[in-house]
Design a protein around this motif. Structure first.
Motif: not given
Length: 202
Positions: A136-138, A158-162, A167-168, A190-191
Motif C-alpha cells: 500500500v505504501l509503495e 522509502e516504503a520500507e523506511t515508512l 511499527i517503531g 513522520i510529518d
C-alpha cells in the motif's frame, strides 16, 4: 477498529467466538485473558469453544488472524490524493490518543507479536500484514511521484523506511506512553519525514 462487515464468510460459531474474544481482550488484556473470560462474553455453550480450540493459545492464533484481517480490510482505498491517503493510513495506525479499551487491544496485539520468534503461525500473520502495508505504501508513493506530490524517490526503500517508522513508533507508544497520552511528538517525526519527500510543504 470496526468489524461490522468483516468475517461474514467465517463459520458462524467461530465468528461468535472471535467477537467474544474481541470484547474479552479489550476488557482483560492479553496476559490475564482466560477461556472463562471469553465464555463470559459468549452467548453459546462454553463447550463450543473447546470444540473448535484446544485452549487459549490455539484460539489466540485464530484471533490474531481475525484482527489483522479486519485491519487490512480498513486500509484506505485509492481515491483522495496520495498525501491524504498516507495521512489517513498513519492516523489509522497511530491515532494521536486512544481510550483504555482500544489501547488494551493494541497492547494485546503487541504482546502477541512478541511470540512471533517462537510461533511460526504468529510470525506468518505479521509477515502477511507487513507485506500488505508495504505494498500500500509503495502504491501511494508511486502515485504521489506520478502526480508530482512527492519527489522522485526509491519507492521500495522509502516504503520500507515508512513501515519501520510506523511499527517503531507504535511499539514506543505501547511501551513508554500512557493510553491517554498524546503521541503528537512522535508523529511529528513522520510529518517531518513526509515534508522532506513532498514537493510542497504545507
Amino acid at each position: 477498529m470496526s468489524f461490522e462487515n468483516y468475517g461474514d464468510d467465517m463459520d458462524p460459531g467461530k465468528r461468535d467466538i472471535m467477537e467474544a474474544t474481541h470484547i474479552a481482550v479489550k476488557k482483560h488484556g492479553y496476559s490475564d485473558l482466560t477461556i472463562q473470560h471469553i465464555a463470559d462474553e459468549f452467548d453459546r455453550s462454553k463447550a463450543l469453544i473447546y470444540y473448535h480450540y484446544d485452549g487459549r493459545d490455539d484460539l489466540l492464533v485464530d484471533f490474531l488472524k481475525y484482527i489483522l484481517g479486519g485491519f487490512l480490510a480498513t486500509l484506505p482505498e485509492e481515491g483522495s490524493s496520495p498525501r491524504e491517503e498516507l495521512d489517513d493510513l498513519i492516523e489509522l495506525l497511530l491515532p494521536t490518543t486512544v481510550n483504555e479499551e482500544p489501547y488494551r487491544l493494541m497492547l494485546s496485539m503487541f504482546e502477541l507479536r512478541m511470540n512471533a520468534p517462537h510461533d511460526e503461525a504468529v510470525r506468518e500473520q505479521y509477515l502477511e500484514v507487513e507485506e500488505r502495508v508495504r505494498m500500500v505504501l509503495e502504491d501511494i508513493l508511486r502515485r504521489g511521484i506520478e502526480s508530482n506530490e512527492f519527489v522522485d524517490v526509491d519507492v521500495e526503500v522509502e516504503a520500507e523506511t515508512l513501515l519501520s517508522l510506523l511499527i517503531g513508533i507504535r511499539a514506543r507508544r505501547l511501551t513508554v506512553y500512557n493510553p491517554e497520552q498524546s503521541i503528537e511528538p512522535l508523529k511529528a517525526t513522520i510529518d517531518a519525514y513526509l515534508d522532506r519527500i513532498s514537493t510542497a510543504v504545507e
